[in-house]
Scaffold this motif. Structure first.
Motif, PDB file in Angstrom:
ATOM      1  N   ARG A 224       0.836  -1.189   0.000  1.00 27.09           N
ATOM      2  CA  ARG A 224       0.000   0.000   0.000  1.00 27.09           C
ATOM      3  C   ARG A 224       0.873   1.242   0.000  1.00 27.09           C
ATOM      4  O   ARG A 224       2.016   1.221   0.443  1.00 27.09           O
ATOM      5  CB  ARG A 224      -0.961   0.019   1.193  1.00 27.09           C
ATOM      6  CG  ARG A 224      -0.281   0.143   2.549  1.00 27.09           C
ATOM      7  CD  ARG A 224      -1.310  -0.046   3.662  1.00 27.09           C
ATOM      8  NE  ARG A 224      -0.722   0.138   4.976  1.00 27.09           N
ATOM      9  CZ  ARG A 224      -1.372  -0.078   6.114  1.00 27.09           C
ATOM     10  NH1 ARG A 224      -2.648  -0.478   6.086  1.00 27.09           N
ATOM     11  NH2 ARG A 224      -0.762   0.117   7.273  1.00 27.09           N
ATOM     12  N   GLN A 225       0.309   2.321  -0.502  1.00 25.00           N
ATOM     13  CA  GLN A 225       1.038   3.575  -0.566  1.00 25.00           C
ATOM     14  C   GLN A 225       0.076   4.728  -0.345  1.00 25.00           C
ATOM     15  O   GLN A 225      -0.898   4.886  -1.083  1.00 25.00           O
ATOM     16  CB  GLN A 225       1.750   3.736  -1.905  1.00 25.00           C
ATOM     17  CG  GLN A 225       2.679   4.929  -1.963  1.00 25.00           C
ATOM     18  CD  GLN A 225       3.612   4.878  -3.156  1.00 25.00           C
ATOM     19  OE1 GLN A 225       3.361   4.154  -4.121  1.00 25.00           O
ATOM     20  NE2 GLN A 225       4.691   5.632  -3.095  1.00 25.00           N
ATOM     21  N   ALA A 226       0.361   5.509   0.671  1.00 19.94           N
ATOM     22  CA  ALA A 226      -0.401   6.710   0.966  1.00 19.94           C
ATOM     23  C   ALA A 226       0.332   7.913   0.386  1.00 19.94           C
ATOM     24  O   ALA A 226       1.549   7.874   0.201  1.00 19.94           O
ATOM     25  CB  ALA A 226      -0.587   6.874   2.472  1.00 19.94           C
ATOM     26  N   PRO A 227      -0.379   8.999   0.099  1.00 19.61           N
ATOM     27  CA  PRO A 227       0.283  10.187  -0.448  1.00 19.61           C
ATOM     28  C   PRO A 227       1.430  10.656   0.434  1.00 19.61           C
ATOM     29  O   PRO A 227       1.280  10.791   1.651  1.00 19.61           O
ATOM     30  CB  PRO A 227      -0.845  11.217  -0.504  1.00 19.61           C
ATOM     31  CG  PRO A 227      -2.083  10.399  -0.631  1.00 19.61           C
ATOM     32  CD  PRO A 227      -1.831   9.173   0.194  1.00 19.61           C
ATOM     33  N   GLY A 228       2.579  10.876  -0.184  1.00 17.53           N
ATOM     34  CA  GLY A 228       3.746  11.330   0.537  1.00 17.53           C
ATOM     35  C   GLY A 228       4.529  10.238   1.234  1.00 17.53           C
ATOM     36  O   GLY A 228       5.575  10.528   1.825  1.00 17.53           O
TER      37      GLY A 228
ATOM     38  N   LYS B 194      -8.535   1.343  10.331  1.00 12.78           N
ATOM     39  CA  LYS B 194      -8.157   2.598  10.948  1.00 12.78           C
ATOM     40  C   LYS B 194      -7.907   3.640   9.865  1.00 12.78           C
ATOM     41  O   LYS B 194      -7.575   3.290   8.737  1.00 12.78           O
ATOM     42  CB  LYS B 194      -6.878   2.425  11.778  1.00 12.78           C
ATOM     43  CG  LYS B 194      -6.929   1.314  12.806  1.00 12.78           C
ATOM     44  CD  LYS B 194      -5.565   1.126  13.451  1.00 12.78           C
ATOM     45  CE  LYS B 194      -5.582   0.003  14.457  1.00 12.78           C
ATOM     46  NZ  LYS B 194      -4.248  -0.198  15.076  1.00 12.78           N
ATOM     47  N   PRO B 195      -8.029   4.924  10.200  1.00 14.24           N
ATOM     48  CA  PRO B 195      -7.695   5.952   9.209  1.00 14.24           C
ATOM     49  C   PRO B 195      -6.285   5.804   8.643  1.00 14.24           C
ATOM     50  O   PRO B 195      -6.062   6.130   7.473  1.00 14.24           O
ATOM     51  CB  PRO B 195      -7.851   7.254   9.997  1.00 14.24           C
ATOM     52  CG  PRO B 195      -8.908   6.943  11.005  1.00 14.24           C
ATOM     53  CD  PRO B 195      -8.637   5.510  11.408  1.00 14.24           C
ATOM     54  N   ASP B 196      -5.343   5.297   9.440  1.00 16.57           N
ATOM     55  CA  ASP B 196      -3.983   5.101   8.955  1.00 16.57           C
ATOM     56  C   ASP B 196      -3.885   4.024   7.884  1.00 16.57           C
ATOM     57  O   ASP B 196      -2.852   3.902   7.225  1.00 16.57           O
ATOM     58  CB  ASP B 196      -3.047   4.740  10.110  1.00 16.57           C
ATOM     59  CG  ASP B 196      -2.712   5.930  10.984  1.00 16.57           C
ATOM     60  OD1 ASP B 196      -2.138   5.721  12.074  1.00 16.57           O
ATOM     61  OD2 ASP B 196      -3.013   7.074  10.589  1.00 16.57           O
ATOM     62  N   ASP B 197      -4.929   3.236   7.713  1.00 14.99           N
ATOM     63  CA  ASP B 197      -4.950   2.235   6.653  1.00 14.99           C
ATOM     64  C   ASP B 197      -5.285   2.847   5.299  1.00 14.99           C
ATOM     65  O   ASP B 197      -5.219   2.153   4.283  1.00 14.99           O
ATOM     66  CB  ASP B 197      -5.957   1.133   6.970  1.00 14.99           C
ATOM     67  CG  ASP B 197      -5.582   0.324   8.195  1.00 14.99           C
ATOM     68  OD1 ASP B 197      -4.389   0.008   8.360  1.00 14.99           O
ATOM     69  OD2 ASP B 197      -6.492   0.000   8.981  1.00 14.99           O
ATOM     70  N   THR B 198      -5.657   4.106   5.278  1.00 14.92           N
ATOM     71  CA  THR B 198      -6.000   4.775   4.030  1.00 14.92           C
ATOM     72  C   THR B 198      -4.797   4.802   3.097  1.00 14.92           C
ATOM     73  O   THR B 198      -3.726   5.286   3.461  1.00 14.92           O
ATOM     74  CB  THR B 198      -6.485   6.199   4.294  1.00 14.92           C
ATOM     75  OG1 THR B 198      -7.700   6.157   5.051  1.00 14.92           O
ATOM     76  CG2 THR B 198      -6.738   6.943   2.994  1.00 14.92           C
ATOM     77  N   ALA B 199      -4.970   4.273   1.905  1.00 21.78           N
ATOM     78  CA  ALA B 199      -3.880   4.186   0.936  1.00 21.78           C
ATOM     79  C   ALA B 199      -4.422   3.572  -0.346  1.00 21.78           C
ATOM     80  O   ALA B 199      -5.544   3.065  -0.389  1.00 21.78           O
ATOM     81  CB  ALA B 199      -2.730   3.331   1.476  1.00 21.78           C
ATOM     82  N   VAL B 200      -3.601   3.619  -1.374  1.00 19.30           N
ATOM     83  CA  VAL B 200      -3.843   2.814  -2.558  1.00 19.30           C
ATOM     84  C   VAL B 200      -3.207   1.455  -2.312  1.00 19.30           C
ATOM     85  O   VAL B 200      -2.022   1.374  -1.974  1.00 19.30           O
ATOM     86  CB  VAL B 200      -3.267   3.462  -3.827  1.00 19.30           C
ATOM     87  CG1 VAL B 200      -3.471   2.543  -5.031  1.00 19.30           C
ATOM     88  CG2 VAL B 200      -3.920   4.813  -4.071  1.00 19.30           C
TER      89      VAL B 200
ATOM     90  N   THR C 246      -6.052  -0.145  -5.973  1.00 18.36           N
ATOM     91  CA  THR C 246      -7.422   0.202  -5.620  1.00 18.36           C
ATOM     92  C   THR C 246      -7.395   1.050  -4.353  1.00 18.36           C
ATOM     93  O   THR C 246      -6.663   0.757  -3.409  1.00 18.36           O
ATOM     94  CB  THR C 246      -8.286  -1.064  -5.431  1.00 18.36           C
ATOM     95  OG1 THR C 246      -9.646  -0.698  -5.187  1.00 18.36           O
ATOM     96  CG2 THR C 246      -7.786  -1.934  -4.285  1.00 18.36           C
ATOM     97  N   GLN C 247      -8.167   2.116  -4.358  1.00 19.72           N
ATOM     98  CA  GLN C 247      -8.143   3.074  -3.262  1.00 19.72           C
ATOM     99  C   GLN C 247      -8.970   2.579  -2.089  1.00 19.72           C
ATOM    100  O   GLN C 247     -10.129   2.173  -2.253  1.00 19.72           O
ATOM    101  CB  GLN C 247      -8.677   4.430  -3.727  1.00 19.72           C
ATOM    102  CG  GLN C 247      -8.779   5.481  -2.626  1.00 19.72           C
ATOM    103  CD  GLN C 247      -7.434   5.984  -2.175  1.00 19.72           C
ATOM    104  OE1 GLN C 247      -6.567   6.275  -3.009  1.00 19.72           O
ATOM    105  NE2 GLN C 247      -7.239   6.084  -0.862  1.00 19.72           N
ATOM    106  N   VAL C 248      -8.384   2.638  -0.913  1.00 18.17           N
ATOM    107  CA  VAL C 248      -9.084   2.362   0.330  1.00 18.17           C
ATOM    108  C   VAL C 248      -9.020   3.623   1.179  1.00 18.17           C
ATOM    109  O   VAL C 248      -7.933   4.124   1.477  1.00 18.17           O
ATOM    110  CB  VAL C 248      -8.468   1.178   1.095  1.00 18.17           C
ATOM    111  CG1 VAL C 248      -9.098   1.034   2.479  1.00 18.17           C
ATOM    112  CG2 VAL C 248      -8.627  -0.104   0.295  1.00 18.17           C
ATOM    113  N   THR C 249     -10.168   4.128   1.553  1.00 14.80           N
ATOM    114  CA  THR C 249     -10.244   5.318   2.384  1.00 14.80           C
ATOM    115  C   THR C 249     -11.035   4.990   3.642  1.00 14.80           C
ATOM    116  O   THR C 249     -12.185   4.544   3.557  1.00 14.80           O
ATOM    117  CB  THR C 249     -10.907   6.482   1.639  1.00 14.80           C
ATOM    118  OG1 THR C 249     -10.182   6.769   0.441  1.00 14.80           O
ATOM    119  CG2 THR C 249     -10.941   7.726   2.514  1.00 14.80           C
TER     120      THR C 249
END
Length: 122
Positions: A38-42, A87-93, A116-119
């Motif tokens: 997974r990869q989150a922005p930044g 959790k919100p920290d799981d948000t990522a592609v 696939t985006q997970v928010t």
């Protein structure tokens, strides 16, 4: 070659669950290991989980252990990532990857899906 297509991402509230799917096609027999990253922005690409097609060998990142479960359905050429207690920290592609080795390192994987985006909202 191996083609990978992820699906199942979406928006979910904290504490909820999602199941991601990765359907593989082509020369799937050339890849012994199927991984999720997974990869989150930044952020850098982060290892999540990996499994052999047999399901006998699995590895998880410490951050998801106990909450996420990777599973395989060889007959369907599909790998799943069941995500619970999100959790919100799981948000990522989230990306599916295929390679010849069970590894936490993304460099070891040869093929990648589009993601696939997970928010996860709070």
């Amino acid at each position: 070659q191996v083609r990978l297509v992820e699906s199942g991402g979406g928006l979910v509230q904290a504490g909820g669950s999602l199941r991601l799917s990765c359907e593989a096609s082509g020369r799937t027999f050339s890849s012994a290991a199927m991984g999720w990253f997974r990869q989150a922005p930044g952020n850098e690409r982060e290892f999540v989980a990996v499994s052999t097609w047999s399901g006998l060998t699995t590895l998880y990142a410490d951050s998801v252990k106990g909450r996420f479960t990777i599973s395989t359905d060889k007959a369907k050429n599909t790998v799943y990532l069941q995500m619970s207690s999100l959790k919100p920290d799981d948000t990522a592609v989230y990306y599916c990857a295929a390679g010849g080795y069970v590894s936490r390192q993304y460099e070891r994987y040869d093929y990648w899906g589009q993601g696939t985006q997970v928010t996860v909202s709070s």
